[in-house]
Design an enzyme around this catalytic site. Structure first.
Site, PDB file in Angstrom:
ATOM      1  N   GLY A  21       0.834  -1.206   0.000  1.00 15.33           N
ATOM      2  CA  GLY A  21       0.000   0.000   0.000  1.00 15.33           C
ATOM      3  C   GLY A  21       0.860   1.244   0.000  1.00 15.33           C
ATOM      4  N   ASN A  22       0.280   2.374   0.340  1.00 18.21           N
ATOM      5  CA  ASN A  22       1.054   3.617   0.436  1.00 18.21           C
ATOM      6  C   ASN A  22       0.455   4.506   1.517  1.00 18.21           C
ATOM      7  OD1 ASN A  22      -0.913   5.588  -0.849  1.00 18.21           O
ATOM      8  ND2 ASN A  22      -0.723   4.072  -2.486  1.00 18.21           N
TER       9      ASN A  22
END
Ligand code: CTP
Length: 216
Positions: A21-22
């Protein structure tokens, strides 16, 4: 006016307990949903995983998704009927080539993951955009900011691109403030000061509304 908005990160699963993810919080996208709704628009907010509650405004419908593929499917359903598209999501560019059915066990000293490219939601929908529809994208850059942002505007068929430079203190991920420059397809450039994200959202909505009156 109907607005389609993507926001937040995407999570790309590796196995039943892990993902790639980020750090996107979704704050800018949610602030835009509120600002468009306040201007009288009907908003569909397609959101990746965030800690933010669904906006309470009655004219905002929130659709929750996890992956880029799910975000694309939800956006593609809404796009034909929307007058304005805003792509504020930080979509993962790649996802694991395979998703393990069971939790991946620790073994060797190194572990290599194979990643495959995700769909570019903005660019793919951009190919279907009708002349009266208006598309807004985001560009988060660290160098040659305007050149890169204008490249995205052309590649993704945006009418307006919101440039965030990570060189500006207080801009980008995780902050409650943002500093943006708006670049339009006709070459117009507007530089804004550092402001709370709600005020930035208001500026962006005003810029879209003023252009819509002369657009197509
Ligand atoms: N975007 C999208 N789908 C993707 C990647 C990006 O819709 N798979 C949208 C973002 O929501 C944003 C714009 O495209 O509005 C630019 O995103 P960015 O990540 O900066 O662009 P990339 O094309 O991924 O370029 P880079 O090589 O700089 O990562």
């Amino acid at each position: 006016m109907r607005v389609l908005l993507t926001a937040g990160p995407t999570y790309e699963p590796l196995d039943p307990v892990r993902f790639i993810g980020n750090r996107s919080t979704g704050k800018m996208g949610y602030a835009l949903a509120e600002a468009f709704a306040a201007s009288g628009a009907d908003v569909t907010l397609i959101s990746g995983p965030t800690n933010l509650p669904d906006p309470a405004h009655p004219h905002i419908r929130t659709v929750r998704v996890q992956t880029a593929d799910e975000m694309y499917a939800a956006a593609a359903t809404e796009a034909p009927a929307a007058d304005v598209w805003v792509f504020a999501a930080a979509v993962a560019d790649y996802r694991p080539a395979t998703v393990a059915r069971e939790k991946i066990k620790k073994s060797g000293y190194t572990l290599t993951l194979e990643l495959v490219k995700n769909v570019d939601i903005a660019a793919t929908l951009g190919k279907t955009k009708r002349p009266e529809q208006f598309s807004v994208g985001f560009a988060l850059e660290t160098e040659q900011e305007e050149e890169h942002a204008l490249g995205k505007l052309r590649r993704k068929n945006f009418d307006l691109v919101v440039l965030n430079s990570l060189r500006d203190a207080g801009a980008g991920f995780g902050h409650d403030t943002n500093k943006v420059t708006l670049l339009a397809a006709n070459g117009q450039k507007t530089i804004f000061e550092l402001k709370p994200k709600a005020a930035v959202a208001h500026d962006i909505v005003q810029a879209v509304l003023s252009r819509l009156t002369t657009h197509a």
